[in-house]
Design a protein around this motif. Structure first.
Motif, short mmCIF file in Angstrom:
data_model
loop_
_atom_site.label_atom_id
_atom_site.label_comp_id
_atom_site.label_asym_id
_atom_site.label_seq_id
_atom_site.Cartn_x
_atom_site.Cartn_y
_atom_site.Cartn_z
N ILE A 111 0.84 -1.19 0.00
CA ILE A 111 0.00 0.00 0.00
C ILE A 111 0.88 1.24 0.00
O ILE A 111 1.49 1.59 1.01
N THR A 112 0.99 1.90 -1.15
CA THR A 112 1.69 3.18 -1.23
C THR A 112 1.46 3.78 -2.60
O THR A 112 0.86 3.16 -3.48
N ASN A 113 1.93 4.96 -2.78
CA ASN A 113 1.80 5.66 -4.06
C ASN A 113 2.81 5.09 -5.04
O ASN A 113 3.97 4.86 -4.69
N THR A 114 2.40 4.90 -6.25
CA THR A 114 3.29 4.32 -7.27
C THR A 114 4.01 5.38 -8.09
O THR A 114 4.68 5.06 -9.07
N ASP A 115 3.86 6.65 -7.72
CA ASP A 115 4.57 7.71 -8.44
C ASP A 115 6.06 7.56 -8.26
O ASP A 115 6.55 6.99 -7.28
N THR A 116 6.80 8.14 -9.21
CA THR A 116 8.26 8.04 -9.14
C THR A 116 8.81 8.73 -7.91
O THR A 116 9.70 8.24 -7.22
N VAL A 117 8.25 9.90 -7.60
CA VAL A 117 8.69 10.66 -6.45
C VAL A 117 7.65 10.50 -5.35
O VAL A 117 6.48 10.84 -5.53
N ILE A 118 8.07 9.99 -4.21
CA ILE A 118 7.17 9.76 -3.09
C ILE A 118 7.61 10.65 -1.93
O ILE A 118 8.75 10.58 -1.49
N SER A 119 6.71 11.47 -1.46
CA SER A 119 7.03 12.36 -0.35
C SER A 119 6.82 11.65 0.98
O SER A 119 6.19 10.58 1.05
N PHE A 120 7.34 12.27 2.03
CA PHE A 120 7.17 11.71 3.37
C PHE A 120 5.70 11.70 3.77
O PHE A 120 5.24 10.79 4.46
N GLN A 121 4.95 12.70 3.31
CA GLN A 121 3.52 12.74 3.61
C GLN A 121 2.78 11.56 2.96
O GLN A 121 1.84 11.02 3.54
N ASP A 122 3.22 11.17 1.76
CA ASP A 122 2.60 10.01 1.09
C ASP A 122 2.82 8.74 1.90
O ASP A 122 1.93 7.89 2.04
N TYR A 148 -9.29 0.87 -4.90
CA TYR A 148 -9.15 1.94 -5.89
C TYR A 148 -10.46 2.71 -6.06
O TYR A 148 -10.47 3.95 -6.16
N ARG A 149 -11.58 2.00 -6.05
CA ARG A 149 -12.88 2.66 -6.21
C ARG A 149 -13.24 3.53 -4.99
O ARG A 149 -13.79 4.62 -5.15
N VAL A 150 -12.94 3.02 -3.81
CA VAL A 150 -13.34 3.73 -2.58
C VAL A 150 -12.36 4.85 -2.24
O VAL A 150 -12.76 5.99 -1.97
N ALA A 151 -11.06 4.53 -2.22
CA ALA A 151 -10.05 5.51 -1.79
C ALA A 151 -9.71 6.51 -2.88
O ALA A 151 -9.33 7.64 -2.60
N GLY A 152 -9.83 6.10 -4.15
CA GLY A 152 -9.53 7.01 -5.25
C GLY A 152 -8.06 7.19 -5.52
O GLY A 152 -7.67 7.97 -6.40
N ASN A 153 -7.21 6.49 -4.78
CA ASN A 153 -5.77 6.58 -5.02
C ASN A 153 -5.36 5.53 -6.05
O ASN A 153 -6.19 4.80 -6.60
N ASP A 154 -4.05 5.44 -6.25
CA ASP A 154 -3.56 4.40 -7.16
C ASP A 154 -3.82 3.02 -6.55
O ASP A 154 -3.88 2.86 -5.33
N GLU A 155 -3.98 2.04 -7.40
CA GLU A 155 -4.23 0.69 -6.93
C GLU A 155 -3.00 0.17 -6.16
O GLU A 155 -1.86 0.43 -6.56
N PRO A 156 -3.22 -0.57 -5.06
CA PRO A 156 -2.08 -1.18 -4.36
C PRO A 156 -1.35 -2.15 -5.27
O PRO A 156 -1.94 -2.74 -6.19
N THR A 157 -0.07 -2.29 -5.03
CA THR A 157 0.75 -3.19 -5.83
C THR A 157 0.73 -4.59 -5.24
O THR A 157 0.90 -4.75 -4.03
N VAL A 158 0.50 -5.57 -6.07
CA VAL A 158 0.49 -6.95 -5.61
C VAL A 158 1.93 -7.46 -5.55
O VAL A 158 2.63 -7.50 -6.56
N ILE A 159 2.35 -7.83 -4.35
CA ILE A 159 3.71 -8.36 -4.18
C ILE A 159 3.74 -9.84 -4.52
O ILE A 159 4.59 -10.30 -5.30
#
Length: 257
Positions: free
Chosen positions: A68-79, A159-170
């Protein structure tokens, strides 16, 4: 009159005997029956072990893991902080009735969503943004299929509820990683031994508490405060035997009847 007064003086002592428990005497009373107590422990332990071996069937647990995290290239501490805070919410979303009903329909399961929820365990390892999803069933293939279906519809619902990027499946669940879970044989035997000891000791404790008879001279002096002046030995006759003349003899003498 003296006999009546003596009976009245003895009566309170008998009541006191009923209310007083000599723990040392109780210990020795149990020690006298140690063989039966040990036998009861062995029998109950064996029965518990046999029950575990023949009647307790193993279950199988499959596991999958998502990140569970943002998949953007740059991830801030707030993310990172936000992802950690939302981990608990994501657990609830995966366990939601909507997701479970989709899994039941996808796998054609003949159970309710409440029953399916009992088969699922979700863990969040300390200081991580991972969610480990465990599914425990009696069939290994079914456990794998349910776990992967749960990941599929759970990630989509997040993804539907939170509206963020989908979690990554490990990791998806695989047949090679399925764990076999069976109740510990040693644990069942230990429980059986303990139950056997409690039952047998409880029985002898009840017998000890209900037995109000006076057995020895020490009991008379202890509970009644009376001194034993004399004792009459019990006379036991041997089995009657006949001599050559057909007459019977008693033990301890040569006198004939």
């Amino acid at each position: 009159m003296e006999q009546k007064n003596q009976r009245r003086s003895i009566a309170p002592v008998l009541y006191e005997m009923e209310d007083t428990i000599d723990l040392l005497e109780l210990f020795f009373a149990l020690l006298d029956h140690w063989k039966l107590i040990l036998l009861s422990m062995v029998i109950c332990g064996g029965l518990a072990g046999a029950y575990n071996h023949f009647f307790i069937h193993p279950t199988y647990r499959a596991n999958a893991e998502i990140y569970i995290t943002n998949t953007d290239t740059v991830i801030s501490f707030q993310d990172v902080q936000l992802s950690a805070a939302l981990t608990v919410d994501y657990e609830e979303i995966i366990r939601s009735r909507t997701v479970l009903k989709k899994v039941i329909k996808d796998q054609k399961l003949d159970i309710s969503y409440a029953d399916l929820s009992q088969l699922i365990t979700i863990e969040n390892p300390t200081d991580s943004h991972c969610l480990k999803i465990y599914v425990e069933c009696q069939q290994p293939k079914q456990a794998v299929a349910i776990a992967n279906s749960l990941v599929k519809y759970g990630v989509d619902q997040i993804y539907r509820v939170a509206g963020n990027d989908e979690p990554t499946v490990i990791d998806y669940a695989e047949a090679d990683s399925v764990e076999t879970i069976k109740a510990s044989l040693k644990k069942y035997i230990a429980m059986g031994v303990l139950v056997g000891m409690v039952i047998c000791c409880g029985f002898f404790v009840m017998v000890f508490l209900l037995d109000m008879t006076v057995k020895t001279e020490e009991d008379i002096e202890k509970y009644m405060g009376l001194t034993v002046l004399a004792t009459i030995p019990e006379y036991m006759e041997d089995t009657a035997s006949e001599d050559k003349s057909g007459r019977r003899k008693k033990r301890g003498g040569n006198h004939e009847k």
